[in-house]
Design a protein around this motif. Sequence first.
Motif, PDB file in Angstrom:
ATOM      1  N   THR A 227       0.852  -1.192   0.000  1.00  0.00           N
ATOM      2  CA  THR A 227       0.000   0.000   0.000  1.00  0.00           C
ATOM      3  C   THR A 227       0.885   1.238   0.000  1.00  0.00           C
ATOM      4  OG1 THR A 227      -1.778  -1.104   1.200  1.00  0.00           O
ATOM      5  CG2 THR A 227      -1.746   1.289   1.299  1.00  0.00           C
ATOM      6  N   LEU A 228       0.482   2.250  -0.787  1.00  0.00           N
ATOM      7  CA  LEU A 228       1.170   3.538  -0.798  1.00  0.00           C
ATOM      8  C   LEU A 228       0.382   4.532   0.048  1.00  0.00           C
ATOM      9  CD1 LEU A 228       2.007   3.944  -4.608  1.00  0.00           C
ATOM     10  CD2 LEU A 228       3.284   2.702  -2.855  1.00  0.00           C
ATOM     11  N   ILE A 229       1.113   5.439   0.694  1.00  0.00           N
ATOM     12  CA  ILE A 229       0.501   6.558   1.399  1.00  0.00           C
ATOM     13  C   ILE A 229       0.859   7.815   0.622  1.00  0.00           C
ATOM     14  CG2 ILE A 229       0.369   7.854   3.554  1.00  0.00           C
ATOM     15  CD1 ILE A 229      -0.706   5.036   3.774  1.00  0.00           C
ATOM     16  N   CYS A 230      -0.145   8.504   0.125  1.00  0.00           N
ATOM     17  CA  CYS A 230       0.066   9.709  -0.666  1.00  0.00           C
ATOM     18  C   CYS A 230      -0.674  10.881  -0.028  1.00  0.00           C
ATOM     19  CB  CYS A 230      -0.440   9.524  -2.100  1.00  0.00           C
ATOM     20  SG  CYS A 230       0.400   8.206  -3.025  1.00  0.00           S
ATOM     21  N   ILE A 242      -4.478   9.012 -10.267  1.00  0.00           N
ATOM     22  CA  ILE A 242      -3.779   7.914  -9.596  1.00  0.00           C
ATOM     23  C   ILE A 242      -4.633   6.652  -9.624  1.00  0.00           C
ATOM     24  CG2 ILE A 242      -2.886   7.100  -7.362  1.00  0.00           C
ATOM     25  CD1 ILE A 242      -1.959   9.926  -6.795  1.00  0.00           C
ATOM     26  N   GLU A 243      -5.944   6.809  -9.406  1.00  0.00           N
ATOM     27  CA  GLU A 243      -6.841   5.649  -9.460  1.00  0.00           C
ATOM     28  C   GLU A 243      -6.781   4.963 -10.816  1.00  0.00           C
ATOM     29  OE1 GLU A 243     -10.715   6.054  -6.857  1.00  0.00           O
ATOM     30  OE2 GLU A 243     -10.388   7.935  -7.958  1.00  0.00           O
ATOM     31  N   ALA A 244      -6.472   5.744 -11.846  1.00  0.00           N
ATOM     32  CA  ALA A 244      -6.465   5.194 -13.206  1.00  0.00           C
ATOM     33  C   ALA A 244      -5.183   4.436 -13.545  1.00  0.00           C
ATOM     34  CB  ALA A 244      -6.668   6.332 -14.216  1.00  0.00           C
ATOM     35  N   GLU A 250      -7.076  -0.127  -5.538  1.00  0.00           N
ATOM     36  CA  GLU A 250      -8.072   0.650  -4.783  1.00  0.00           C
ATOM     37  C   GLU A 250      -7.408   1.891  -4.206  1.00  0.00           C
ATOM     38  OE1 GLU A 250     -11.281  -0.182  -1.204  1.00  0.00           O
ATOM     39  OE2 GLU A 250      -9.236  -0.915  -0.984  1.00  0.00           O
ATOM     40  N   LEU A 251      -8.128   3.014  -4.203  1.00  0.00           N
ATOM     41  CA  LEU A 251      -7.683   4.234  -3.531  1.00  0.00           C
ATOM     42  C   LEU A 251      -8.747   4.637  -2.521  1.00  0.00           C
ATOM     43  CD1 LEU A 251      -5.929   7.344  -4.973  1.00  0.00           C
ATOM     44  CD2 LEU A 251      -7.953   7.636  -3.535  1.00  0.00           C
ATOM     45  N   ARG A 252      -8.302   4.840  -1.275  1.00  0.00           N
ATOM     46  CA  ARG A 252      -9.241   5.194  -0.217  1.00  0.00           C
ATOM     47  C   ARG A 252      -8.740   6.432   0.510  1.00  0.00           C
ATOM     48  NH1 ARG A 252      -9.293   3.303   5.004  1.00  0.00           N
ATOM     49  NH2 ARG A 252      -7.766   1.692   4.484  1.00  0.00           N
ATOM     50  N   ARG A 253      -9.659   7.360   0.769  1.00  0.00           N
ATOM     51  CA  ARG A 253      -9.294   8.575   1.509  1.00  0.00           C
ATOM     52  C   ARG A 253      -9.134   8.242   2.989  1.00  0.00           C
ATOM     53  NH1 ARG A 253     -10.176  13.318  -1.437  1.00  0.00           N
ATOM     54  NH2 ARG A 253     -11.321  13.012  -3.407  1.00  0.00           N
ATOM     55  N   ASP A 254      -8.098   8.835   3.592  1.00  0.00           N
ATOM     56  CA  ASP A 254      -7.831   8.670   5.017  1.00  0.00           C
ATOM     57  C   ASP A 254      -7.447  10.045   5.563  1.00  0.00           C
ATOM     58  OD1 ASP A 254      -7.178   7.893   7.559  1.00  0.00           O
ATOM     59  OD2 ASP A 254      -5.401   6.742   7.006  1.00  0.00           O
ATOM     60  N   GLY A 255      -8.456  10.849   5.916  1.00  0.00           N
ATOM     61  CA  GLY A 255      -8.206  12.238   6.289  1.00  0.00           C
ATOM     62  C   GLY A 255      -7.725  13.004   5.077  1.00  0.00           C
ATOM     63  N   ARG A 257      -4.994  12.221   3.575  1.00  0.00           N
ATOM     64  CA  ARG A 257      -4.121  11.318   2.827  1.00  0.00           C
ATOM     65  C   ARG A 257      -4.938  10.368   1.957  1.00  0.00           C
ATOM     66  NH1 ARG A 257      -0.623   8.187   7.057  1.00  0.00           N
ATOM     67  NH2 ARG A 257      -2.728   7.456   7.566  1.00  0.00           N
ATOM     68  N   TRP A 258      -4.256   9.770   1.007  1.00  0.00           N
ATOM     69  CA  TRP A 258      -4.846   8.707   0.199  1.00  0.00           C
ATOM     70  C   TRP A 258      -4.061   7.422   0.462  1.00  0.00           C
ATOM     71  CZ3 TRP A 258      -4.185  12.099  -4.767  1.00  0.00           C
ATOM     72  CH2 TRP A 258      -5.119  13.150  -4.737  1.00  0.00           C
ATOM     73  N   ARG A 259      -4.788   6.365   0.736  1.00  0.00           N
ATOM     74  CA  ARG A 259      -4.178   5.037   0.879  1.00  0.00           C
ATOM     75  C   ARG A 259      -4.418   4.296  -0.430  1.00  0.00           C
ATOM     76  NH1 ARG A 259      -3.022   3.427   5.987  1.00  0.00           N
ATOM     77  NH2 ARG A 259      -3.334   1.248   5.410  1.00  0.00           N
ATOM     78  N   VAL A 260      -3.350   3.967  -1.108  1.00  0.00           N
ATOM     79  CA  VAL A 260      -3.430   3.399  -2.450  1.00  0.00           C
ATOM     80  C   VAL A 260      -2.974   1.940  -2.395  1.00  0.00           C
ATOM     81  CG1 VAL A 260      -2.713   3.632  -4.850  1.00  0.00           C
ATOM     82  CG2 VAL A 260      -2.902   5.683  -3.390  1.00  0.00           C
ATOM     83  N   ARG A 261      -3.923   1.020  -2.535  1.00  0.00           N
ATOM     84  CA  ARG A 261      -3.589  -0.406  -2.499  1.00  0.00           C
ATOM     85  C   ARG A 261      -3.214  -0.868  -3.898  1.00  0.00           C
ATOM     86  NH1 ARG A 261      -6.968  -4.943  -2.494  1.00  0.00           N
ATOM     87  NH2 ARG A 261      -8.789  -3.633  -2.125  1.00  0.00           N
ATOM     88  N   LEU A 262      -2.073  -1.573  -4.011  1.00  0.00           N
ATOM     89  CA  LEU A 262      -1.548  -1.981  -5.309  1.00  0.00           C
ATOM     90  C   LEU A 262      -1.854  -3.439  -5.596  1.00  0.00           C
ATOM     91  CD1 LEU A 262       1.993  -0.340  -5.086  1.00  0.00           C
ATOM     92  CD2 LEU A 262      -0.168   0.693  -5.838  1.00  0.00           C
TER      93      LEU A 262
END
Length: 305
Positions: A227-230, A242-244, A250-255, A257-262
């Motif tokens: 997972t990336l933290i952006c 980034i989602e594309a 998957e990209l999920r908002r966390d406050g 930040r975005w948590r990007v699962r690869l």
Amino acid sequence: MESVVELRGVSKRFGSTRALRGLDLDVRPGAIVGLLGPNGSGKTTLMRMLLALLLPDEGEVRVLGRSRVDEVKHRVGYLPEDRGLYKDMKVGPFLIFMGMLRGLSRGEATRRTTRWLERMELADKVREACGGLSRGQQQRIQTIAALIHEPDLLILDEPYSGLDPMLRRMLADVFLEQHRRGCTLVLSTHLMHFAEEVCDHVVMLHRGEKVVDGTLHELRAREVTGTLICEPASHGADPAPIEALPAVEELRRDGFRWRVRLRADADPSEVLAQAARAVPLVRAEVERASLEDLFVRVVREREAS
């Protein structure tokens, strides 16, 4: 270089309970070792063996090059989980007494007591009875008693238990100062984030057995989550570019930040570069599992087996 602590095949029983099982351990000079594990895992038993308060049923324990651990106790400092002060003694005489017990002259013990009370912001408590101090003040006095003789090995059993964040930070700074002086530290704690901040080596025990033994760098390198933290430069930034990306599952908002699962076959460093080109970012990194995550996984695996 000779280990400061060396255990070979150490086992210990209390009745039908086996507290340690064939434990091997090496602590190199200058290390800060975090000893982690649930209650009953054997941490306190191990620490008491390093102080010759307990003897192994099997195996060998060497501390500072000696198998007769009692011969080097004057070079070891110990902060127990169960604090013990002479409550009727005044702070100054108590610390001078503890310094003299550890081989200091009265004059040197007095000088170090004055210096340490100033360092711990307790200079105004020198004439107060130990029993009249607050819990946090008593913890600082107990810490001074463990450090006043400038030990080569410092053993800390749950040093942050029940303390407020400011005092935890003060003590962590003091322990790191001792490390810079050349002291080797072995500490147990339930506060995994403090172990991550302070320790460079981690040993995890479970039911008396060693289940993890490695540097923090080695453990973190093994525990990449995929997972990336952006963190975007603008809070209103659109994450769609980034989602594309093909490797993003998957990209999920966390406050903010975005948590990007690869995807499992993705190269995290390559996706980081692509993400930074797609959207202006102020922070982008590969998320690594915390010590708590690692601990929970290892324990679950052991329980399952």
